[in-house]
Design a protein around this motif. Sequence first.
Motif, PDB file in Angstrom:
ATOM      1  N   THR A 105       0.848  -1.194   0.000  1.00 60.66           N
ATOM      2  CA  THR A 105       0.000   0.000   0.000  1.00 60.66           C
ATOM      3  C   THR A 105       0.881   1.240   0.000  1.00 60.66           C
ATOM      4  N   THR A 106       0.399   2.278  -0.658  1.00 58.00           N
ATOM      5  CA  THR A 106       1.109   3.554  -0.744  1.00 58.00           C
ATOM      6  C   THR A 106       0.104   4.687  -0.565  1.00 58.00           C
ATOM      7  N   ARG A 107       0.500   5.719   0.185  1.00 54.35           N
ATOM      8  CA  ARG A 107      -0.366   6.880   0.325  1.00 54.35           C
ATOM      9  C   ARG A 107       0.364   8.110  -0.195  1.00 54.35           C
ATOM     10  N   LYS A 108      -0.293   8.855  -1.093  1.00 53.60           N
ATOM     11  CA  LYS A 108       0.277  10.086  -1.646  1.00 53.60           C
ATOM     12  C   LYS A 108      -0.669  11.241  -1.325  1.00 53.60           C
ATOM     13  N   THR A 109      -0.120  12.265  -0.670  1.00 51.02           N
ATOM     14  CA  THR A 109      -0.948  13.402  -0.277  1.00 51.02           C
ATOM     15  C   THR A 109      -0.272  14.708  -0.680  1.00 51.02           C
ATOM     16  N   LEU A 124       3.725  26.213  -7.124  1.00 51.85           N
ATOM     17  CA  LEU A 124       3.526  24.874  -7.682  1.00 51.85           C
ATOM     18  C   LEU A 124       4.110  24.824  -9.083  1.00 51.85           C
ATOM     19  N   GLY A 125       4.735  23.680  -9.435  1.00 53.12           N
ATOM     20  CA  GLY A 125       5.295  23.548 -10.766  1.00 53.12           C
ATOM     21  C   GLY A 125       5.322  22.116 -11.262  1.00 53.12           C
ATOM     22  N   GLY A 126       5.177  21.940 -12.567  1.00 54.29           N
ATOM     23  CA  GLY A 126       5.322  20.636 -13.201  1.00 54.29           C
ATOM     24  C   GLY A 126       4.191  19.673 -12.882  1.00 54.29           C
ATOM     25  N   ASP A 127       4.432  18.408 -13.212  1.00 54.80           N
ATOM     26  CA  ASP A 127       3.415  17.372 -13.020  1.00 54.80           C
ATOM     27  C   ASP A 127       3.088  17.157 -11.538  1.00 54.80           C
ATOM     28  N   LEU A 128       4.094  17.253 -10.682  1.00 50.90           N
ATOM     29  CA  LEU A 128       3.835  17.080  -9.254  1.00 50.90           C
ATOM     30  C   LEU A 128       3.011  18.243  -8.703  1.00 50.90           C
ATOM     31  N   GLY A 129       3.256  19.431  -9.239  1.00 52.69           N
ATOM     32  CA  GLY A 129       2.432  20.572  -8.858  1.00 52.69           C
ATOM     33  C   GLY A 129       0.990  20.379  -9.288  1.00 52.69           C
ATOM     34  N   ASN A 130       0.797  19.814 -10.472  1.00 53.17           N
ATOM     35  CA  ASN A 130      -0.571  19.526 -10.946  1.00 53.17           C
ATOM     36  C   ASN A 130      -1.251  18.488 -10.060  1.00 53.17           C
ATOM     37  N   PHE A 131      -0.476  17.513  -9.589  1.00 53.77           N
ATOM     38  CA  PHE A 131      -1.030  16.494  -8.687  1.00 53.77           C
ATOM     39  C   PHE A 131      -1.556  17.153  -7.406  1.00 53.77           C
ATOM     40  N   ILE A 132      -0.761  18.066  -6.840  1.00 55.12           N
ATOM     41  CA  ILE A 132      -1.183  18.761  -5.623  1.00 55.12           C
ATOM     42  C   ILE A 132      -2.426  19.590  -5.883  1.00 55.12           C
ATOM     43  N   ALA A 133      -2.442  20.288  -7.015  1.00 56.04           N
ATOM     44  CA  ALA A 133      -3.602  21.126  -7.350  1.00 56.04           C
ATOM     45  C   ALA A 133      -4.885  20.298  -7.398  1.00 56.04           C
ATOM     46  N   LYS A 134      -4.800  19.088  -7.948  1.00 59.66           N
ATOM     47  CA  LYS A 134      -5.981  18.215  -8.011  1.00 59.66           C
ATOM     48  C   LYS A 134      -6.392  17.748  -6.613  1.00 59.66           C
ATOM     49  N   LYS A 135      -5.416  17.511  -5.752  1.00 61.98           N
ATOM     50  CA  LYS A 135      -5.717  17.050  -4.393  1.00 61.98           C
ATOM     51  C   LYS A 135      -6.418  18.135  -3.565  1.00 61.98           C
ATOM     52  N   THR A 169      -1.375  12.294   8.674  1.00 57.80           N
ATOM     53  CA  THR A 169      -0.775  13.555   9.101  1.00 57.80           C
ATOM     54  C   THR A 169      -1.623  14.733   8.644  1.00 57.80           C
ATOM     55  N   GLY A 170      -1.810  15.706   9.550  1.00 56.27           N
ATOM     56  CA  GLY A 170      -2.600  16.883   9.204  1.00 56.27           C
ATOM     57  C   GLY A 170      -4.055  16.553   8.993  1.00 56.27           C
TER      58      GLY A 170
END
Length: 315
Positions: A33-37, A62-73, A294-295
């Motif tokens: 299992t993996t959790r990405k937040t 925010l920048g790049g694909d990882l920034g887009n991931f955060i924006a969606k979250k 967390t959080g």
Amino acid sequence: MPKPILTLTLNPSVDISYPLNHLELDTVNRVSTTRKTAGGKGLNVARVIAQLGQKVAGSGFLGGDLGNFIAKKLSGDNIENWFMQISGETRNCIAILHDDGKQTEILESGPEITATEADDFLDHLEKYLDQIDLMTISGSLPKGLPTDFYSQLIELADRHGVQTLLDSSGEPLLKSLTSLHRPYLIKPNQDEIAQIAGQKIDDLDQLKKILLENPLLSSIPWVVVSLGKDGAMAKAGMDLFYAKIPKIDAVNPVGSGDSTVAGLAYALNKKADVDEVLKTAMTTGILNTLNAKTGCIDASLFENYYSQIVIEKIN
């Protein structure tokens, strides 16, 4: 109804959690299992504020694909997206949870912010300041920003009548305490207070004296000093308070400081009195320790723990 609260996370991350029974070095470790937040101290603050039912927005870079991931979250966490896009790629931060409670972390440093991006962010932020009364600033500065950048943000907020809650350390914290425009609240621990005062703190009486007499601290309206399992000591104006918390069996203490900031911001934003501000902050900090994520807090438990916090005026 209170205005939205804005939380700043200038160096956010995609936080990746890998649970393992045992971490084996120099070989392959497989996780089931993996959790990405959406990670970063300010986003932890924002999540808890949203879980309290208060409208909240997050901003930073925010920048790049990882920034887009955060924006969606963000939308899934009920956090408004006031972030600014940059050319660099947002970072990953990896936590490996292994061997009965051990935690091994691998933290990327994140993108370097250009001078143009730093100036653009000041303009970007100013567009939102008339929509809020309170802003939190959490964590470290990304590469490329001067150590007084938090001071610049506080000055900008001050010009718009916005109160700032700063949770940082080291040079960025010291710069903010020696500038003309200072934060409304800071949340250091005892070690950080000792750094500011330039002296070792041996007991709580010495801490009380420093809070009231040190010119860098006495001029700050709110100073909340975390004492871990022993609660907190706080200076509100020139009054000192001790917040006593109940004993708990902690599940996950990571992010409790951020959750405490969330409680402070939530209560101050609705103009609560000193007792309510401190009891709310202690409660949200406790609720984070009881949650595996967390959080995050379970707001249904709020009243139970809030009623167990004792606030005592000590001067």
